[in-house]
Design a protein around this motif. Sequence first.
Motif, mmCIF file in Angstrom:
data_model
loop_
_atom_site.group_PDB
_atom_site.id
_atom_site.type_symbol
_atom_site.label_atom_id
_atom_site.label_comp_id
_atom_site.label_asym_id
_atom_site.label_seq_id
_atom_site.Cartn_x
_atom_site.Cartn_y
_atom_site.Cartn_z
ATOM 1 N N LEU A 125 10.263 4.387 16.235
ATOM 2 C CA LEU A 125 9.189 3.901 17.304
ATOM 3 C C LEU A 125 9.453 2.684 16.822
ATOM 4 O O LEU A 125 8.993 2.089 17.993
ATOM 5 C CB LEU A 125 8.349 4.808 16.148
ATOM 6 N N LEU A 176 4.431 9.624 6.757
ATOM 7 C CA LEU A 176 5.611 10.627 6.368
ATOM 8 C C LEU A 176 5.819 10.857 5.315
ATOM 9 O O LEU A 176 6.845 12.199 4.330
ATOM 10 C CB LEU A 176 6.136 9.990 7.774
ATOM 11 N N ILE A 177 6.160 9.807 4.300
ATOM 12 C CA ILE A 177 6.439 9.974 3.099
ATOM 13 C C ILE A 177 5.735 9.656 1.927
ATOM 14 O O ILE A 177 6.505 10.146 0.685
ATOM 15 C CB ILE A 177 7.250 8.450 2.800
ATOM 16 N N ARG A 178 4.221 9.224 2.072
ATOM 17 C CA ARG A 178 3.290 9.513 1.181
ATOM 18 C C ARG A 178 2.818 11.616 0.931
ATOM 19 O O ARG A 178 2.723 12.009 2.246
ATOM 20 C CB ARG A 178 2.500 9.238 0.839
ATOM 21 N N ARG A 179 2.955 11.777 -0.527
ATOM 22 C CA ARG A 179 2.074 13.494 -0.094
ATOM 23 C C ARG A 179 1.237 13.714 -1.383
ATOM 24 O O ARG A 179 0.573 14.423 -0.770
ATOM 25 C CB ARG A 179 3.288 14.174 -1.318
ATOM 26 N N ASN A 180 0.964 11.953 -1.220
ATOM 27 C CA ASN A 180 -0.595 12.145 -1.658
ATOM 28 C C ASN A 180 -1.911 12.093 -0.793
ATOM 29 O O ASN A 180 -1.883 11.170 0.718
ATOM 30 C CB ASN A 180 -1.384 10.645 -2.585
ATOM 31 N N VAL A 233 -1.483 11.228 -8.720
ATOM 32 C CA VAL A 233 -0.704 12.718 -8.293
ATOM 33 C C VAL A 233 0.557 12.794 -7.752
ATOM 34 O O VAL A 233 0.914 13.887 -7.475
ATOM 35 C CB VAL A 233 -2.055 13.323 -7.829
ATOM 36 N N GLU A 234 0.725 12.154 -7.114
ATOM 37 C CA GLU A 234 2.004 12.448 -6.188
ATOM 38 C C GLU A 234 3.815 12.787 -7.313
ATOM 39 O O GLU A 234 3.978 12.443 -8.126
ATOM 40 C CB GLU A 234 3.117 10.836 -5.841
ATOM 41 N N MET A 237 1.190 -1.127 0.084
ATOM 42 C CA MET A 237 -0.068 -0.111 0.283
ATOM 43 C C MET A 237 0.713 0.472 -0.569
ATOM 44 O O MET A 237 0.621 1.988 -0.920
ATOM 45 C CB MET A 237 -0.798 0.102 1.156
ATOM 46 N N LEU A 238 2.507 1.357 0.500
ATOM 47 C CA LEU A 238 2.765 2.591 0.829
ATOM 48 C C LEU A 238 3.828 2.393 -0.816
ATOM 49 O O LEU A 238 3.743 3.814 -0.603
ATOM 50 C CB LEU A 238 3.946 2.303 1.857
ATOM 51 N N ALA A 259 11.970 10.492 8.523
ATOM 52 C CA ALA A 259 10.803 9.229 8.002
ATOM 53 C C ALA A 259 11.770 7.995 8.620
ATOM 54 O O ALA A 259 10.767 7.429 9.162
ATOM 55 C CB ALA A 259 9.595 9.648 6.746
ATOM 56 N N SER A 283 -3.250 5.346 5.324
ATOM 57 C CA SER A 283 -1.842 5.574 6.332
ATOM 58 C C SER A 283 -2.665 5.708 7.698
ATOM 59 O O SER A 283 -2.721 4.962 9.079
ATOM 60 C CB SER A 283 -0.684 5.927 6.033
ATOM 61 N N ALA A 294 2.538 4.912 10.219
ATOM 62 C CA ALA A 294 3.392 6.295 10.614
ATOM 63 C C ALA A 294 4.338 6.234 9.052
ATOM 64 O O ALA A 294 4.670 8.148 8.978
ATOM 65 C CB ALA A 294 3.895 6.349 11.725
ATOM 66 N N LEU A 295 4.665 5.601 9.096
ATOM 67 C CA LEU A 295 6.161 6.155 8.306
ATOM 68 C C LEU A 295 4.975 6.166 6.798
ATOM 69 O O LEU A 295 4.962 7.468 5.891
ATOM 70 C CB LEU A 295 6.840 4.273 7.919
ATOM 71 N N GLY A 296 3.846 5.820 6.276
ATOM 72 C CA GLY A 296 3.303 5.646 5.437
ATOM 73 C C GLY A 296 2.848 7.491 5.369
ATOM 74 O O GLY A 296 2.998 8.194 4.040
ATOM 75 N N VAL A 340 -3.676 8.422 0.402
ATOM 76 C CA VAL A 340 -3.203 7.718 0.454
ATOM 77 C C VAL A 340 -2.246 8.084 2.429
ATOM 78 O O VAL A 340 -2.332 6.831 2.953
ATOM 79 C CB VAL A 340 -2.068 7.285 -0.152
ATOM 80 N N THR A 378 3.695 1.027 12.672
ATOM 81 C CA THR A 378 4.893 2.010 11.839
ATOM 82 C C THR A 378 5.098 2.029 10.547
ATOM 83 O O THR A 378 5.567 3.183 9.995
ATOM 84 C CB THR A 378 6.196 1.086 13.339
ATOM 85 N N LEU A 379 4.046 0.785 9.853
ATOM 86 C CA LEU A 379 4.212 1.127 8.688
ATOM 87 C C LEU A 379 3.110 2.567 8.301
ATOM 88 O O LEU A 379 3.459 3.122 7.789
ATOM 89 C CB LEU A 379 3.443 0.083 8.294
ATOM 90 N N SER A 412 10.575 6.148 11.558
ATOM 91 C CA SER A 412 10.129 4.602 11.923
ATOM 92 C C SER A 412 10.744 3.551 12.420
ATOM 93 O O SER A 412 10.834 2.885 13.435
ATOM 94 C CB SER A 412 9.286 4.498 10.431
#
Lengths: 170, 103
Positions: A102, B26-30, A82-83, A22-23, A95, B37, B22-24, B33, B19-20, A99
Amino acid sequence: MTVELAIFLGLAVVAVGASIAMLVSRNAVYSALFLVIVLFAIAVLYLLLSAAFIAMVQVAVYAGAIMVLFLFVIMLLGTENVESESRRPWQFAAALVLSYVLIIQFLVVAIVLPGDFGGEFGALVDGFGGPASIGILLFKEYLVPFEVTSLLLLAAMVGAIVLTRRESSR
Amino acid sequence: MIPGVSMIHILILSGVLFTLGALGVLIRRNAIVMFMSIELMLNAANLAFVGFARSMGALSGQVFVFFVIAVAAAEVAIGLALIVAVYRNRGSIDVDMVSDLKG
């Protein structure tokens, strides 16, 4: 290894793998579908943990209603891709470091904390986690929070309509 | 009875999923998305709740999860409405584009 542990590990791998997918997927629709996989895996984990009613609520509300809303908005806006490339390379590294800190904290807590929780799970009363037992607890002890939740949902509904309404010409 | 699975397993899985999430964020701009997260983090917390309810034989944890799911539904409705409003004003939901207040 018992059957339950094997099921748990399989579900854990599916959930973590789908979360990572997903990420990293560029298309927001794919992200939403991977999140549906995670939600289903967690629903099966709830079943494994004797939470049958919560598992059904998870499938109906999360995988059903909420994800449909997500997909609807993604397709309504047409914003699958759009990213922008991140203009700050240090952001990604920061980040990752955060993480990492964390996850280390979580692992320390999970391994050090369980004094009373460390053992295997014990036996339960009949009907634990079923609709009847949840309903009795919900309407006897948690009646006021339940009613407040209904107010919250009403407020959310009104808010969503107000926010998305087109401004009429003045 | 669930022989083999203990609270440590549940807590570790919950921590990894949180954690995944939180990472999402932090790193995604959409924005959508990032929002997904956040849902992932809520689910990780719910998993810990259900695990503790199972471990202690107390149903209150499961009732709490029920409330969290209801609040998440309200949050999604409002959040997506906000995203739609931002898209109408900006023509984009890239969060880097919404930085007018930055000095």
